[in-house]
Each structure stands twice: as structure tokens, then as C-alpha cells.
Design a protein around this motif. Structure first.
Motif, PDB file in Angstrom:
ATOM      1  N   GLY A   1      22.363 -12.156  39.006  1.00  0.00           N
ATOM      2  CA  GLY A   1      21.943 -12.733  37.740  1.00  0.00           C
ATOM      3  C   GLY A   1      23.067 -12.712  36.718  1.00  0.00           C
ATOM      4  N   HIS A   2      23.363 -13.903  36.192  1.00  0.00           N
ATOM      5  CA  HIS A   2      24.457 -14.070  35.226  1.00  0.00           C
ATOM      6  C   HIS A   2      23.913 -14.335  33.815  1.00  0.00           C
ATOM      7  N   GLY A   3      22.601 -14.349  33.655  1.00  0.00           N
ATOM      8  CA  GLY A   3      22.002 -14.816  32.412  1.00  0.00           C
ATOM      9  C   GLY A   3      21.982 -13.830  31.270  1.00  0.00           C
ATOM     10  N   ALA A   4      22.339 -12.561  31.520  1.00  0.00           N
ATOM     11  CA  ALA A   4      22.225 -11.530  30.477  1.00  0.00           C
ATOM     12  C   ALA A   4      23.567 -11.117  29.900  1.00  0.00           C
ATOM     13  N   VAL A   5      24.630 -11.875  30.220  1.00  0.00           N
ATOM     14  CA  VAL A   5      25.955 -11.566  29.652  1.00  0.00           C
ATOM     15  C   VAL A   5      26.453 -12.770  28.862  1.00  0.00           C
ATOM     16  N   ALA A   6      27.086 -12.498  27.723  1.00  0.00           N
ATOM     17  CA  ALA A   6      27.540 -13.579  26.848  1.00  0.00           C
ATOM     18  C   ALA A   6      28.823 -14.229  27.339  1.00  0.00           C
ATOM     19  N   LEU A   7      29.686 -13.458  28.005  1.00  0.00           N
ATOM     20  CA  LEU A   7      30.999 -13.965  28.390  1.00  0.00           C
ATOM     21  C   LEU A   7      30.914 -14.890  29.603  1.00  0.00           C
ATOM     22  N   ASP A   8      31.882 -15.800  29.710  1.00  0.00           N
ATOM     23  CA  ASP A   8      31.971 -16.787  30.777  1.00  0.00           C
ATOM     24  C   ASP A   8      32.913 -16.261  31.861  1.00  0.00           C
ATOM     25  N   SER A   9      32.411 -16.107  33.086  1.00  0.00           N
ATOM     26  CA  SER A   9      33.231 -15.544  34.161  1.00  0.00           C
ATOM     27  C   SER A   9      34.339 -16.492  34.627  1.00  0.00           C
ATOM     28  N   HIS A  10      34.320 -17.766  34.175  1.00  0.00           N
ATOM     29  CA  HIS A  10      35.460 -18.641  34.443  1.00  0.00           C
ATOM     30  C   HIS A  10      36.694 -18.168  33.668  1.00  0.00           C
ATOM     31  N   LEU A  11      36.451 -17.525  32.515  1.00  0.00           N
ATOM     32  CA  LEU A  11      37.531 -17.200  31.580  1.00  0.00           C
ATOM     33  C   LEU A  11      37.852 -15.715  31.502  1.00  0.00           C
ATOM     34  N   THR A  12      36.901 -14.861  31.867  1.00  0.00           N
ATOM     35  CA  THR A  12      37.089 -13.419  31.768  1.00  0.00           C
ATOM     36  C   THR A  12      36.112 -12.730  32.722  1.00  0.00           C
ATOM     37  N   LEU A  13      36.087 -11.403  32.724  1.00  0.00           N
ATOM     38  CA  LEU A  13      35.178 -10.663  33.598  1.00  0.00           C
ATOM     39  C   LEU A  13      34.031 -10.081  32.762  1.00  0.00           C
ATOM     40  N   PRO A  14      32.849 -10.670  32.824  1.00  0.00           N
ATOM     41  CA  PRO A  14      31.717 -10.140  32.064  1.00  0.00           C
ATOM     42  C   PRO A  14      31.226  -8.815  32.650  1.00  0.00           C
ATOM     43  N   VAL A  15      30.659  -7.985  31.782  1.00  0.00           N
ATOM     44  CA  VAL A  15      30.095  -6.695  32.184  1.00  0.00           C
ATOM     45  C   VAL A  15      28.639  -6.643  31.737  1.00  0.00           C
ATOM     46  N   ASP A  16      27.758  -6.361  32.670  1.00  0.00           N
ATOM     47  CA  ASP A  16      26.322  -6.224  32.397  1.00  0.00           C
ATOM     48  C   ASP A  16      25.977  -4.745  32.594  1.00  0.00           C
ATOM     49  N   SER A  17      25.709  -4.038  31.504  1.00  0.00           N
ATOM     50  CA  SER A  17      25.557  -2.581  31.561  1.00  0.00           C
ATOM     51  C   SER A  17      24.136  -2.122  31.838  1.00  0.00           C
ATOM     52  N   ARG A  18      23.238  -3.047  32.192  1.00  0.00           N
ATOM     53  CA  ARG A  18      21.857  -2.639  32.465  1.00  0.00           C
ATOM     54  C   ARG A  18      21.749  -1.833  33.757  1.00  0.00           C
ATOM     55  N   SER A  19      20.664  -1.094  33.849  1.00  0.00           N
ATOM     56  CA  SER A  19      20.406  -0.307  35.063  1.00  0.00           C
ATOM     57  C   SER A  19      19.923  -1.216  36.188  1.00  0.00           C
ATOM     58  N   LEU A  20      20.026  -0.707  37.410  1.00  0.00           N
ATOM     59  CA  LEU A  20      19.516  -1.458  38.557  1.00  0.00           C
ATOM     60  C   LEU A  20      18.026  -1.719  38.414  1.00  0.00           C
ATOM     61  N   GLU A  21      17.295  -0.756  37.850  1.00  0.00           N
ATOM     62  CA  GLU A  21      15.849  -0.920  37.676  1.00  0.00           C
ATOM     63  C   GLU A  21      15.556  -2.101  36.756  1.00  0.00           C
ATOM     64  N   GLU A  22      16.325  -2.222  35.667  1.00  0.00           N
ATOM     65  CA  GLU A  22      16.125  -3.350  34.746  1.00  0.00           C
ATOM     66  C   GLU A  22      16.448  -4.681  35.425  1.00  0.00           C
ATOM     67  N   ILE A  23      17.510  -4.707  36.183  1.00  0.00           N
ATOM     68  CA  ILE A  23      17.899  -5.935  36.879  1.00  0.00           C
ATOM     69  C   ILE A  23      16.873  -6.291  37.944  1.00  0.00           C
ATOM     70  N   ARG A  24      16.395  -5.296  38.673  1.00  0.00           N
ATOM     71  CA  ARG A  24      15.367  -5.520  39.696  1.00  0.00           C
ATOM     72  C   ARG A  24      14.103  -6.117  39.083  1.00  0.00           C
ATOM     73  N   ALA A  25      13.700  -5.588  37.934  1.00  0.00           N
ATOM     74  CA  ALA A  25      12.429  -5.986  37.324  1.00  0.00           C
ATOM     75  C   ALA A  25      12.457  -7.416  36.791  1.00  0.00           C
TER      76      ALA A  25
END
Length: 338
Positions: free
Chosen positions: A167-191
Motif C-alpha cells: 500500500g502506497h496510499g498513506a505516504v505523501a512522498l512520491d517514490s519516483h523522486l525519493t524513498l517514502p517512509v510509512d511508519s505505521r505498524s504491521l497491524e495498522e497496515i493489515r487492518a
């Protein structure tokens, strides 16, 4: 000479015609696929001639792909129905399946095997690069609409690729231009974010493309280079047995993995069946030449499932009542909501 099987590298082209170097790269044993961009497209007749030349240049199997989601991401436009962004189908959910059929039928009619669709990212209102490419902000609705779009693709004879795992929808940065970081837990991403992937995998999704995003609470590596994401979670937990396509290794989101050979090796070791090296011809040549030439029956089986099964040529398609009706409906949806 024995025909080449589908190799593990996807390449691209600079323009409307093949150079002698393009022909060499297409016939390299490590080549397995070629992706077409807007720069390669002028009109349907031209792209069909180019695709015929691509297939003729290969002694063996090659897959041909395009990004034809709709909205901002539609490489073929002149001569094709203009598709709305995925978010528009929330206004008329009953058209999602028909739109998937229309997109796939038009793309298959020019002898392209598949489009990298549908987007399974759940929009969180922060990502400009995803945004309305997502079907919805609600994960359940996103899963339902994406599943309908995929059913339409399958009816037309096209395999689907869910992107961008997990899932790429919860990060503001564009991975074409930089490396986005999503700091959520696995549980949050799973849910939330994994739900569309989980649903479509259960329905037989043929391929997945991982995101060039780091989820540091799960792994320090971007998902496309992570055995935790691709082996433990995608293949193990979700039971996915289809093809894994890396996102483009030329993107800045992949740069932290090292030079192009480092990126290729790391993505392959993590579990990617096909490595995309686009918009950088020298990098593509380097990966083709330096990656060991190997046979892998599992990889070839997964990638063979991506071959298109065209039902109509363009003339037959445009004569069909279904195409006329669906194309008119999708044009109206685009004009109303896009």
C-alpha cells in the motif's frame, strides 16, 4: 537456435521504431518483457506495427505491457476510450466491471498482453502520486471496486496486477523522486491497506507489484527488496502464488539499494519474478548482461499466466454492441466526474 523462454527483465524503448540495439536487447536471453510508454505511441496502427516488430525480434517468448489505468495514467489515448481515474467508479459502482473489460479489450486488440492494473492502494488523502488513482478511501469499497474492475479484465482475456503492495496510499512522498517512509505498524497496515490485496488474491489475482516504500516497523528495506514482505507476508500469510513484478528499479525509491546490479540482485533475492528497468537504457543493458542467465520453471509458469488472450481485433471490437455501449458509458462518466 532454441527459442528463449521468458526471462526475468522488463525493458523499454526510446521511440516509435526499433533500433538495431533495441532488437539485440529484445532478443537477449534475460529479456522477458517490454513496457510501452506514451513516447512509443502515436496511433493504433503505428503501435500494432511496433509490437509486431518487437515480437519478430524475439526468438522465443516476450510479454508486452503498458500502464493503462485511466486518469493521469493512460499511455495510449488517441484512438482509445479516455478512461476516468479509478476514484470515479465510486459514483457509479456498476460501471467498474464494464470499465475493466473496456480497458482490457482495447489494449488486447493491439496485441499488448496486459496493463499494470488495478491499483489496490487505499487512498489516505495524503498521497499526490496515488490520490484518485485509488478506487476509494474506504478499504472495503476499494477492494470491491478493484475486484469488479479485475473481473472485467478477466472477461476480456487479460491478467491483472495489483499495485503497490502493501500500500502506497498513506505516504505523501512520491517514490519516483525519493524513498517514502510509512511508519505505521504491521497491524495498522493489515487492518486497512492489505485488505484489497487479500481479497483479490483469494479471487485468483495473477500478479502483484510491490511499492518502493519503507515500512520500518516491519523491515528496513523497501517492500520490493524485502523477503519479509514478499516471502513471509505476501506468499506465506496471504498465500499468493502469482507473479511478482518489481516497480521500476530506475526510480529514486530504489536507489538506496545500491547500483543497478545491486537493485536487481536484491529484488530477485527477495522474490521478484520480473525486474523492471525503464527510462535508463544503459542500466537496462547492464542488468541484462550481468545478471546470470538461469532457467526457473516456477518463474516461467507465473509469467506465462500474464499472456493476453485476445478475443477481438480492433475492427471486430468496434463493431460490437458491448463496446459501443460501454465506451459511451465510460465517456459520460469521465465527462461528469473526472
Amino acid at each position: 537456435m532454441r527459442p528463449h523462454p521468458i526471462g526475468p527483465v522488463m525493458i523499454d524503448l526510446a521511440g516509435h521504431e526499433l533500433s538495431s540495439l533495441d532488437q539485440e536487447k529484445i532478443n537477449h536471453p534475460n529479456t522477458g518483457a517490454l513496457i510501452l510508454f506514451a513516447r512509443n505511441y502515436d496511433n493504433p496502427e503505428q503501435i500494432q506495427a511496433l509490437i509486431k516488430a518487437i515480437r519478430a525480434a524475439r526468438n522465443g517468448d516476450i510479454l508486452i505491457a503498458v500502464d493503462q489505468e485511466g486518469g493521469r495514467v493512460q499511455r495510449f489515448q488517441n484512438g482509445f476510450t479516455r478512461l476516468p481515474p479509478a476514484a470515479c467508479y465510486a459514483h457509479q459502482p456498476e460501471l467498474a466491471e464494464a470499465a475493466g473489460w473496456l480497458m482490457a479489450a482495447e489494449v488486447l486488440a493491439v496485441d499488448v498482453d496486459f496493463s499494470f492494473a488495478p491499483v489496490l492502494d487505499v487512498d489516505s488523502g495524503v498521497s499526490s502520486i496515488i490520490g484518485n488513482r485509488s478506487f476509494a478511501m474506504d478499504c472495503d469499497q476499494a477492494a470491491q471496486l478493484a475486484a469488479a474492475f479485475r473481473r472485467g479484465m478477466r472477461e476480456a482475456g487479460m491478467a491483472a496486477t495489483g499495485k503497490h503492495f502493501p500500500g502506497h496510499g498513506a505516504v505523501a512522498l512520491d517514490s519516483h523522486l525519493t524513498l517514502p517512509v510509512d511508519s505505521r505498524s504491521l497491524e495498522e497496515i493489515r487492518a486497512r491497506d492489505l485488505l484489497p490485496f487479500q481479497r483479490l488474491i483469494a479471487q485468483g489475482l495473477e500478479a502483484v507489484m510491490p511499492a518502493h516504500v519503507v515500512y520500518p516497523q516491519v523491515d528496513d528495506l523497501p517492500a520490493g527488496f524485502s523477503t519479509i514482505w514478499l516471502q513471509r507476508i505476501l506468499r506465506g500469510e496471504l498465500g499468493f502464488d502469482g507473479a511478482i513484478f518489481s516497480d521500476d528499479l530506475s526510480m529514486e525509491g530504489a536507489a538506496g539499494a545500491g547500483d543497478f546490479m545491486d537493485r536487481a540482485r536484491l529484488a530477485q533475492q527477495a522474490g521478484c519474478d520480473m525486474l523492471l528497468v525503464c527510462n535508463n537504457p544503459e542500466a537496462a543493458e547492464q542488468v541484462l548482461d550481468k545478471l546470470p542467465i538461469t532457467r526457473c520453471s516456477e518463474r516461467e509458469r507465473r509469467l506465462q499466466a500474464m499472456r493476453g488472450r485476445r478475443q477481438f481485433d480492433r475492427k471486430q471490437l468496434f463493431k460490437s454492441d458491448k463496446w459501443r455501449q460501454v465506451s459511451a458509458q465510460i465517456k459520460q462518466l469521465s465527462e461528469t466526474h473526472a
